[in-house]
Design a protein around this motif. Structure first.
Motif, short mmCIF file in Angstrom:
data_model
loop_
_atom_site.label_atom_id
_atom_site.label_comp_id
_atom_site.label_asym_id
_atom_site.label_seq_id
_atom_site.Cartn_x
_atom_site.Cartn_y
_atom_site.Cartn_z
N GLY A 382 0.80 -1.21 0.00
CA GLY A 382 0.00 0.00 0.00
C GLY A 382 0.83 1.27 0.00
N THR A 383 2.15 1.11 -0.19
CA THR A 383 3.03 2.28 -0.23
C THR A 383 2.74 3.12 -1.47
OG1 THR A 383 4.74 1.00 0.90
CG2 THR A 383 5.44 3.04 -0.16
N ILE A 384 2.47 2.45 -2.58
CA ILE A 384 2.09 3.13 -3.82
C ILE A 384 0.85 2.42 -4.38
CG2 ILE A 384 4.43 3.88 -4.40
CD1 ILE A 384 4.60 1.54 -6.38
N ASN A 385 0.17 3.09 -5.31
CA ASN A 385 -0.96 2.44 -5.98
C ASN A 385 -0.59 2.14 -7.43
OD1 ASN A 385 -1.24 4.88 -7.41
ND2 ASN A 385 -2.71 5.69 -5.94
N GLN A 386 -1.56 1.58 -8.16
CA GLN A 386 -1.30 1.21 -9.55
C GLN A 386 -0.93 2.41 -10.41
OE1 GLN A 386 -1.22 -1.75 -11.13
NE2 GLN A 386 -1.73 -3.03 -9.37
N ASN A 387 -1.59 3.53 -10.19
CA ASN A 387 -1.31 4.73 -11.00
C ASN A 387 0.14 5.19 -10.80
OD1 ASN A 387 -3.87 4.91 -12.10
ND2 ASN A 387 -4.67 6.10 -10.38
N ILE A 388 0.58 5.20 -9.56
CA ILE A 388 1.96 5.61 -9.29
C ILE A 388 2.92 4.60 -9.89
CG2 ILE A 388 3.66 6.00 -7.47
CD1 ILE A 388 1.32 6.91 -5.67
N ALA A 389 2.59 3.31 -9.74
CA ALA A 389 3.47 2.25 -10.27
C ALA A 389 3.65 2.39 -11.78
CB ALA A 389 2.89 0.89 -9.92
N LYS A 390 2.58 2.77 -12.49
CA LYS A 390 2.68 2.94 -13.95
C LYS A 390 3.64 4.07 -14.30
CE LYS A 390 -2.03 1.28 -14.75
NZ LYS A 390 -3.42 1.67 -15.12
N LYS A 391 3.62 5.13 -13.51
CA LYS A 391 4.56 6.24 -13.75
C LYS A 391 5.98 5.80 -13.43
CE LYS A 391 1.12 9.78 -12.53
NZ LYS A 391 0.75 10.81 -11.53
N LEU A 392 6.13 5.03 -12.37
CA LEU A 392 7.46 4.60 -11.95
C LEU A 392 8.12 3.68 -12.98
CD1 LEU A 392 6.99 3.83 -8.14
CD2 LEU A 392 8.24 5.73 -9.15
N ILE A 393 7.35 2.71 -13.49
CA ILE A 393 7.97 1.73 -14.38
C ILE A 393 8.46 2.38 -15.67
CG2 ILE A 393 5.92 0.95 -15.66
CD1 ILE A 393 7.05 -1.95 -15.16
N ALA A 394 7.80 3.47 -16.07
CA ALA A 394 8.25 4.19 -17.27
C ALA A 394 9.64 4.79 -17.06
CB ALA A 394 7.25 5.30 -17.62
N GLU A 395 9.99 5.10 -15.82
CA GLU A 395 11.34 5.61 -15.51
C GLU A 395 12.31 4.49 -15.21
OE1 GLU A 395 11.82 9.06 -13.04
OE2 GLU A 395 9.67 9.47 -13.04
N ILE A 396 11.82 3.43 -14.60
CA ILE A 396 12.71 2.33 -14.20
C ILE A 396 13.26 1.60 -15.41
CG2 ILE A 396 12.81 0.13 -13.00
CD1 ILE A 396 10.50 1.20 -11.22
N ILE A 397 12.42 1.36 -16.42
CA ILE A 397 12.84 0.55 -17.58
C ILE A 397 14.10 1.10 -18.24
CG2 ILE A 397 12.18 -0.12 -19.93
CD1 ILE A 397 9.34 -0.58 -18.86
N PRO A 398 14.19 2.41 -18.53
CA PRO A 398 15.44 2.89 -19.15
C PRO A 398 16.56 3.15 -18.15
CG PRO A 398 13.84 4.67 -19.03
CD PRO A 398 13.13 3.44 -18.54
N SER A 399 16.21 3.58 -16.94
CA SER A 399 17.24 4.06 -16.02
C SER A 399 17.80 3.01 -15.08
CB SER A 399 16.68 5.20 -15.16
OG SER A 399 15.71 4.71 -14.23
N GLY A 400 16.98 2.02 -14.72
CA GLY A 400 17.43 1.02 -13.76
C GLY A 400 17.44 1.52 -12.32
N THR A 401 16.77 2.65 -12.05
CA THR A 401 16.68 3.17 -10.68
C THR A 401 15.68 2.32 -9.89
OG1 THR A 401 17.08 5.39 -11.54
CG2 THR A 401 16.27 5.22 -9.28
N MET A 402 16.01 2.00 -8.64
CA MET A 402 15.11 1.20 -7.82
C MET A 402 13.83 1.98 -7.52
SD MET A 402 16.45 -1.75 -7.51
CE MET A 402 15.41 -2.50 -6.24
N PRO A 403 12.68 1.31 -7.52
CA PRO A 403 11.40 1.99 -7.28
C PRO A 403 11.37 2.76 -5.96
CG PRO A 403 11.02 -0.24 -8.05
CD PRO A 403 12.48 -0.11 -7.83
N SER A 404 11.93 2.18 -4.90
CA SER A 404 11.90 2.83 -3.59
C SER A 404 12.66 4.15 -3.61
CB SER A 404 12.48 1.92 -2.52
OG SER A 404 13.80 1.52 -2.86
N VAL A 405 13.72 4.21 -4.40
CA VAL A 405 14.49 5.44 -4.52
C VAL A 405 13.65 6.52 -5.19
CG1 VAL A 405 16.52 6.51 -5.57
CG2 VAL A 405 16.70 4.23 -4.55
N LEU A 406 12.96 6.16 -6.28
CA LEU A 406 12.12 7.13 -6.99
C LEU A 406 10.96 7.59 -6.12
CD1 LEU A 406 11.98 5.44 -10.52
CD2 LEU A 406 13.18 7.54 -9.92
N VAL A 407 10.36 6.69 -5.36
CA VAL A 407 9.25 7.05 -4.47
C VAL A 407 9.71 8.09 -3.46
CG1 VAL A 407 7.73 6.20 -2.64
CG2 VAL A 407 7.99 4.89 -4.76
#
Length: 477
Positions: A382-407
């Protein structure tokens, strides 16, 4: 009259052996022109070829995976023809006693139908060099780095009918070769090539028409375009009362058309005869049994296991296992955290669309299994929801940054403060009296509009279910 296409494919795959098939030169793509050469692959007088054991083993794995008939003894032949990129003026190949015959490959069509495509033969040979035609000059340059690289030719029977079956065959063949790890199958680098053999016959009849071979096809999409063009070209000839001639044609991808190259040769034109510098190759039963025992789990087996072990829908499993490295990515995730359906959804919808061409490799993306595992865990907590996750994965795929760091960096945690959510809800009800009244009067669709306005105020960080419940309570309370 309606015509039916009769299609066979020749698959040419450069094996991933470290050295060339008859000498010790490097067998790798690139390098300065004419630097990965020696007297043997240049065909200089006094040299003798020595067969590469690794190439034979890789070739036999393919034969075994397709349940081919493998003879006890196989021989090599000389295929004689002149071309600038063929330094010996002949190619060591196999015509009379190839490595294998028969066997086949099962393809799965879009509606789930399976079809078995039989093999005619599989043979091992040496590749030619490569000609270059510099723009603006009348010269042709020859690079022989590729000359004598291990080349496996897989010749299907003419069992394919139409573009869908043709595409399924090529994709299944590429997948098989990757699973066996005998080639990287990079079509842009020429390590996998398909040549198209096609004829037309009146629908419902048995005799084959006159076969045309199409060469110089650089991708699966290009093969399908060439197939479409040839069907139209041959149909027009037959409908005008003409006769299709047996020939070899070149595919011009820029113009989207085939061009006549030469009248098709037969075996007699190549003057095949046994290669005098190589002894017959005897394949012991125990050697073949050992190779077969060490074959990896292949696509069909893995698909069945993923359905049973991870309870994936058959469609999802088929998409995931189509690529060996995507399947490995998925299974690595599942072994670390039990959420197979979530992982398959994220892979299919968001990650696979980043593999834009036939040579794309999931291992080259910034996202790794650890990133997807953490993303799914953040959603579950419950830290993030689906909408946030969709935004995150768009950045993670090219950059390789961990999701927790971006959050943390972007302050993207779900808004869980009920007083803050209540404030957003009250503001929207006040600002949007029309939709609020519509919902009170029974127009349930108005609730979705109000929900969207609250989500916008929360920058997508509210939980939609919580917001929906709060709106209903406020509007009906």
């Amino acid at each position: 009259m309606r015509y039916e296409p009769v299609i066979g494919l020749e698959t040419h795959v450069e094996l991933a052996a470290a050295s060339k098939v008859f000498c010790s030169c490097k067998a790798e793509f690139g390098g300065e022109p004419n630097t990965h050469v020696c007297p043997v692959c240049l065909g200089l007088p006094g040299t003798l070829p020595v067969l590469n054991r690794e190439s034979v083993a890789m070739a036999l794995k393919v034969c075994l995976a397709m349940d081919c008939d493998i003879p006890e003894v196989t021989i090599f032949d000389r295929k004689n023809y002149y071309y600038p990129d063929l330094p010996k003026n002949y190619q060591i190949s196999q015509e009379y006693e190839p490595l294998a015959r028969n066997g086949g490959l099962t393809i799965v069509l879009k509606d789930g139908t399976e079809k078995y495509i039989r093999m005619h033969n599989i043979h091992l040979e040496e590749d030619a060099g490569k000609n270059f035609h510099p723009t603006g000059t009348p010269r042709t340059l020859v690079d022989l780095n590729r000359a004598s690289t291990s080349l496996l030719e897989i010749v299907s029977q003419p069992d394919i009918r139409g573009a869908e079956e043709c595409e399924a065959y090529m994709e299944t063949m590429r997948s098989l070769l990757r699973y066996l790890e005998v080639s990287d199958c990079k079509m842009q680098e020429g390590s996998l090539r398909f040549e198209l053999n096609i004829s037309l016959r009146p629908a419902g009849t048995e005799p084959f028409g006159t076969k045309v071979e199409v060469k110089n096809v650089g991708s699966i999409k290009a093969v399908l375009r060439a197939l479409d063009y040839e069907i139209r070209r041959q149909t027009e000839i037959l409908e005008d009362g003409g006769r299709v001639i047996q020939e070899t044609r070149l595919w011009d991808d820029d113009r989207g058309e085939t061009r006549s190259m030469r009248v098709k040769e037969g075996a007699k034109d190549y003057r095949y005869f046994p290669e005098p510098d190589l002894v017959p190759l005897r394949l012991e039963k125990q050697y073949l049994a050992d190779l077969k025992a060490h074959l990896p789990e292949l696509q069909t087996q893995k698909r069945k296991r993923f359905v049973e072990q991870y309870e994936l829908p058959d469609y999802d499993a088929g998409v995931i296992v189509a690529d060996k490295y995507v399947a490995e990515f998925f299974e690595t995730c599942c072994q670390a955290h039990p959420a197979p359906k979530a992982f398959s959804n994220w892979i299919m919808v968001y990650i696979l669309r980043e593999l834009k061409d036939e040579d794309s490799d999931i291992r080259e993306l910034g996202i790794k299994p650890a990133h997807l595992i953490e993303l799914v865990q953040l959603i579950e907590k419950g830290t993030i929801n689906q909408n946030i996750a969709k935004k995150l994965i768009a950045e993670i795929i090219p950059s390789g940054t961990m999701p927790s760091v971006l959050v943390k960096e972007k302050c993207l945690e779900v808004v869980s403060d009920s007083s803050e959510l209540e404030k957003f809800v009250d503001e929207v009800i006040t600002e949007q009296p029309g939709p609020a009244e519509d919902f009170r009067n029974g127009k349930d669709q108005a609730l979705n509009f109000l929900l969207g306005q609250v989500m916008r105020k929360s920058r997508g960080q509210a939980t939609p279910e919580t917001v929906r419940d709060m709106l209903i309570q406020k509007l009906r309370g």
